[in-house]
Write a protein that holds these residues in place. Structure first.
Motif, mmCIF file in Angstrom:
data_model
loop_
_atom_site.group_PDB
_atom_site.id
_atom_site.type_symbol
_atom_site.label_atom_id
_atom_site.label_comp_id
_atom_site.label_asym_id
_atom_site.label_seq_id
_atom_site.Cartn_x
_atom_site.Cartn_y
_atom_site.Cartn_z
ATOM 1 N N ARG A 1 0.871 -1.182 0.000
ATOM 2 C CA ARG A 1 0.000 0.000 0.000
ATOM 3 C C ARG A 1 0.907 1.231 0.000
ATOM 4 N NH1 ARG A 1 -5.198 -1.363 0.915
ATOM 5 N NH2 ARG A 1 -5.543 -3.443 1.775
ATOM 6 N N ALA A 2 0.442 2.273 -0.664
ATOM 7 C CA ALA A 2 1.241 3.497 -0.755
ATOM 8 C C ALA A 2 1.621 3.950 0.651
ATOM 9 C CB ALA A 2 0.471 4.579 -1.488
ATOM 10 N N GLY A 3 2.908 4.194 0.865
ATOM 11 C CA GLY A 3 3.391 4.620 2.170
ATOM 12 C C GLY A 3 4.070 3.505 2.942
ATOM 13 N N GLN A 4 3.981 2.267 2.437
ATOM 14 C CA GLN A 4 4.599 1.139 3.150
ATOM 15 C C GLN A 4 6.028 0.857 2.696
ATOM 16 O OE1 GLN A 4 1.640 -1.945 2.497
ATOM 17 N NE2 GLN A 4 0.762 -1.610 4.540
ATOM 18 N N PHE B 1 3.074 4.293 -10.055
ATOM 19 C CA PHE B 1 2.263 5.167 -9.234
ATOM 20 C C PHE B 1 0.824 5.082 -9.681
ATOM 21 C CE2 PHE B 1 6.404 7.025 -8.619
ATOM 22 C CZ PHE B 1 6.390 7.296 -7.269
ATOM 23 N N GLY B 2 -0.037 4.836 -8.721
ATOM 24 C CA GLY B 2 -1.459 4.856 -9.032
ATOM 25 C C GLY B 2 -2.030 6.126 -8.451
ATOM 26 N N ALA B 3 -3.226 5.998 -7.878
ATOM 27 C CA ALA B 3 -3.815 7.143 -7.187
ATOM 28 C C ALA B 3 -2.882 7.483 -6.033
ATOM 29 C CB ALA B 3 -5.187 6.761 -6.674
ATOM 30 N N GLU B 4 -2.466 8.735 -5.953
ATOM 31 C CA GLU B 4 -1.439 9.083 -4.986
ATOM 32 C C GLU B 4 -2.032 9.384 -3.625
ATOM 33 O OE1 GLU B 4 0.618 12.039 -7.387
ATOM 34 O OE2 GLU B 4 2.318 10.676 -7.316
ATOM 35 N N ARG B 5 -2.396 8.338 -2.903
ATOM 36 C CA ARG B 5 -2.885 8.552 -1.544
ATOM 37 C C ARG B 5 -2.408 7.405 -0.671
ATOM 38 N NH1 ARG B 5 -6.872 6.341 -4.683
ATOM 39 N NH2 ARG B 5 -7.902 4.571 -3.697
ATOM 40 N N MET B 6 -2.104 7.730 0.555
ATOM 41 C CA MET B 6 -1.617 6.720 1.508
ATOM 42 C C MET B 6 -2.632 5.595 1.620
ATOM 43 S SD MET B 6 1.256 7.722 3.107
ATOM 44 C CE MET B 6 1.333 7.493 4.879
ATOM 45 N N ALA C 1 -3.453 3.294 -0.537
ATOM 46 C CA ALA C 1 -3.983 2.720 -1.776
ATOM 47 C C ALA C 1 -3.061 1.588 -2.241
ATOM 48 C CB ALA C 1 -4.056 3.799 -2.853
ATOM 49 N N PRO C 2 -3.640 0.509 -2.786
ATOM 50 C CA PRO C 2 -2.792 -0.574 -3.282
ATOM 51 C C PRO C 2 -1.883 -0.051 -4.391
ATOM 52 C CG PRO C 2 -5.088 -1.266 -3.190
ATOM 53 C CD PRO C 2 -5.075 0.211 -2.946
ATOM 54 N N MET C 3 -0.630 -0.458 -4.346
ATOM 55 C CA MET C 3 0.307 -0.052 -5.399
ATOM 56 C C MET C 3 1.330 -1.159 -5.627
ATOM 57 S SD MET C 3 3.515 0.847 -4.121
ATOM 58 C CE MET C 3 4.139 2.212 -5.092
ATOM 59 N N ASN C 4 2.004 -1.054 -6.758
ATOM 60 C CA ASN C 4 3.042 -2.025 -7.104
ATOM 61 C C ASN C 4 4.368 -1.316 -7.322
ATOM 62 O OD1 ASN C 4 0.557 -3.473 -9.132
ATOM 63 N ND2 ASN C 4 1.443 -4.467 -7.368
ATOM 64 N N ALA C 5 5.418 -2.041 -7.070
ATOM 65 C CA ALA C 5 6.739 -1.647 -7.576
ATOM 66 C C ALA C 5 7.304 -2.897 -8.240
ATOM 67 C CB ALA C 5 7.640 -1.168 -6.451
ATOM 68 N N PHE C 6 8.218 -2.664 -9.187
ATOM 69 C CA PHE C 6 8.733 -3.772 -9.987
ATOM 70 C C PHE C 6 10.253 -3.761 -9.993
ATOM 71 C CE2 PHE C 6 4.812 -2.101 -11.915
ATOM 72 C CZ PHE C 6 3.982 -3.203 -11.784
#
Lengths: 384, 181
Positions: free
Chosen positions: B9-12, B38-43, B45-50
């Protein structure tokens, strides 16, 4: 030295090594990391420059314009709406023949608002009189910045240079980059010696009114210089190789083109993905190749023609469109065949807009479509 | 080439995790490309890094759709969200386990390691930030780089006590896989 770092940090390091003396920028994603890093370097005393905070991109461009006119090396960076907000000053900087270097962290243009990557921003500034280069990866982004200062300040050129690197895809990507030593950069890039500069002791005027009797000649001069730059660039690229020990391509790069009958033409980071796809297609016995366009302006017409003249089918892939016409790179590629017989089939494909991911499948879809009838604009990965 | 997808999640700290992973591989002599989506830029929110790892320069710039390795930093993402989508046969998944979230049943041809990263981190760092522990487990489970490379990457990224403690957290994650402790 080979380092593992973010594209934005790598570019900031290069600007530090180039000893930019006045930096001005306004934060806008995905460009911000570059100027944040530079602001930190100035604050920490690692870079002896003046970092001028401003309230807009219009002012940032105006600051570097004024600073450059006093004879110091300048830098700015922006993207998207920021670049468009700069645009009248961009024309002015070119008209004043000031060697400003600007990084465009390519991003889509509103509306709808979108912070992700495509090339519509820099392509929109294509005709401003700036040399414009597109990087495939972060090593190339670094090398093109070194070339940018050297070219911009060459007394045979004296024009601003925009280095375009894909927002997020390059600016936020961590990869291995070989950063040069200060002594190498100093050898390659001597101190900036202006042709004319603003100096209170020897006052001159710049940017004065020029009427119908002389304005045309200023445009003629810039155009001629752009054409001359095509001849100057290879020599400077040789110097680059001598000093840094690796090649830099500044106009085009050919990939597996020798016997290729089908050729992809593209700019920027999507080129890497296309190379991967080409290797796969080659394994299947398909004669495909790639022409990477690095210099969008000046456009190396003759070299592009020579590289493409034996192709039977050409696919121009781009992250921008001249709405109501076709992709701007497609128009350029078509133009190189004007006046020559036996034109290949040249089709245009628009993809990767607003950050839509360009996958291997996207490129394979282009390849499949290429065998069909000629198209000027085919959107790839379109969801309708 | 090996491809890694990190779910968080964004912020983790997914981007830092990707950076550390890439740096460790670089220290170990490989090429690495690490990048966020980067998806929706809010703490939250599910996100990926690769991350991609290879012995050669990495050219492919697309997101990762068929990962060889998965890192799930927040197990709550497995509720109603298929983190295994596109996972390659023979793949290795490292899941930051939390007892309140049910871990997936073993899937054929996939190795799933569950590691109580946040619990170990709470012990070592005093905060439930399991990223470096999970990276230690990743090193042990995949052998893509050694623990020393990872610890060096951590010491380069952080400083002082935080660096030392995270290097220790990485060792704990490594040992958890190697010795089951």
């Amino acid at each position: 030295m080979r380092q593992y770092l973010e594209g934005s940090q790598a570019v900031a390091q290069i600007v530090r090594l180039c000893k930019a003396q006045v930096i001005s920028a306004y934060p806008i994603t995905p460009q911000t990391h570059i100027v944040e890093a530079l602001a930190q370097m100035v604050a920490d005393g690692e870079l002896n420059a003046e970092f001028i905070n401003v309230e807009s991109e219009h002012s940032a461009a105006s600051v570097v314009q004024g600073a450059s006119a006093t004879g110091v090396r300048t830098y700015t960076a922006t993207t998207s709406q920021g670049l468009l907000y700069m645009i009248e000053v961009l024309y002015s900087i070119a008209g004043l023949r000031l060697p400003v270097v600007l990084t465009c962290a390519n991003r889509a243009v509103s509306s709808p608002i979108n912070i992700w990557n495509d090339h519509q921003d820099s392509v929109t500034a294509r005709d401003a009189g700036w040399l414009q280069f597109y990087a495939e990866n972060n090593q190339e982004a670094c090398d093109l910045h070194l070339m940018a200062y050297r070219l911009a300040e060459d007394h045979n050129i004296m024009l601003p240079v925009m280095v375009c690197m894909d927002g997020y895809i390059l600016t936020h990507a961590y990869e291995v980059v070989d950063l040069p030593e200060q002594s190498q950069v100093d050898k390659f890039l001597p101190d900036f010696k202006p042709v004319h500069c603003l100096n209170p002791d020897e006052p001159i005027s710049m940017g004065v009114l020029m009427g119908p009797e002389s304005y045309t000649e200023t445009r003629y001069a810039i155009h001629q210089t752009m054409m001359d730059a095509l001849n100057v660039i290879p020599g400077i690229a040789d110097d680059f190789e001598r000093v840094f020990g690796r090649k830099v391509n500044c106009l085009i790069e050919k990939y597996r083109l020798e016997d290729a009958t089908q050729v992809f033409v593209a700019m920027g980071s999507m080129v890497g993905t296309i190379k991967e796809v080409i290797d796969g297609l080659r394994e299947d016995g398909q004669k495909v190749g790639l022409l990477k366009v690095i210099a969008h302006r000046p456009f190396p017409k003759k070299i592009v023609y020579e590289a493409l003249k034996n192709a039977r089918e050409i696919a121009v892939l781009e992250k921008a469109i001249s709405l109501g016409q076709e992709g701007p790179l497609l128009s350029d590629v078509k133009s190189v065949f004007c006046g020559h017989g036996n034109q290949p089939k040249i089709s245009g494909f628009v993809l990767g807009l607003g950050g839509r991911d360009i996958t291997k499948k996207s490129i394979l879809d282009v390849h499949s479509a290429l065998a069909g009838s000629q198209v000027d604009v085919k959107f790839i990965d379109l969801k309708i | 080439m090996k491809e890694i997808r990190i779910h968080a999640r964004a912020g983790q700290g997914a981007i830092t995790t990707a950076l550390l992973l890439g740096t460790a591989a670089f220290i170990g002599g490989k090429y690495a490309l690490a990048f966020p989506h980067f998806g929706a830029e809010r703490m939250g929110a599910p996100m990926n890094a690769f991350v991609r790892l290879s012995d050669q320069v990495i050219r492919l710039r697309s997101q990762v759709y068929e990962p060889d390795y998965l890192i799930v930093l927040d197990p709550s993402l497995m509720r109603g969200f298929d983190v295994f989508e596109g996972f390659r046969p023979g793949g290795v998944a490292i899941i930051n386990h939390h007892e309140k979230v049910q871990c997936p049943k073993p899937i054929q041809n996939i190795k799933v390691f569950t590691v109580p990263g946040n619990d170990i981190a709470t012990e070592v760092l005093g905060r439930p930030i399991g990223n470096t522990t999970i990276l230690g487990a990743f090193a042990a489970a995949t052998n893509e780089f050694g623990l020393e490379s990872l610890q060096q990457a951590i010491l380069e990224r952080f400083s002082g006590e935080v660096a030392k403690k995270n290097a220790e957290a990485a060792r704990r994650g490594y040992e958890y896989i190697k010795k089951g402790v």
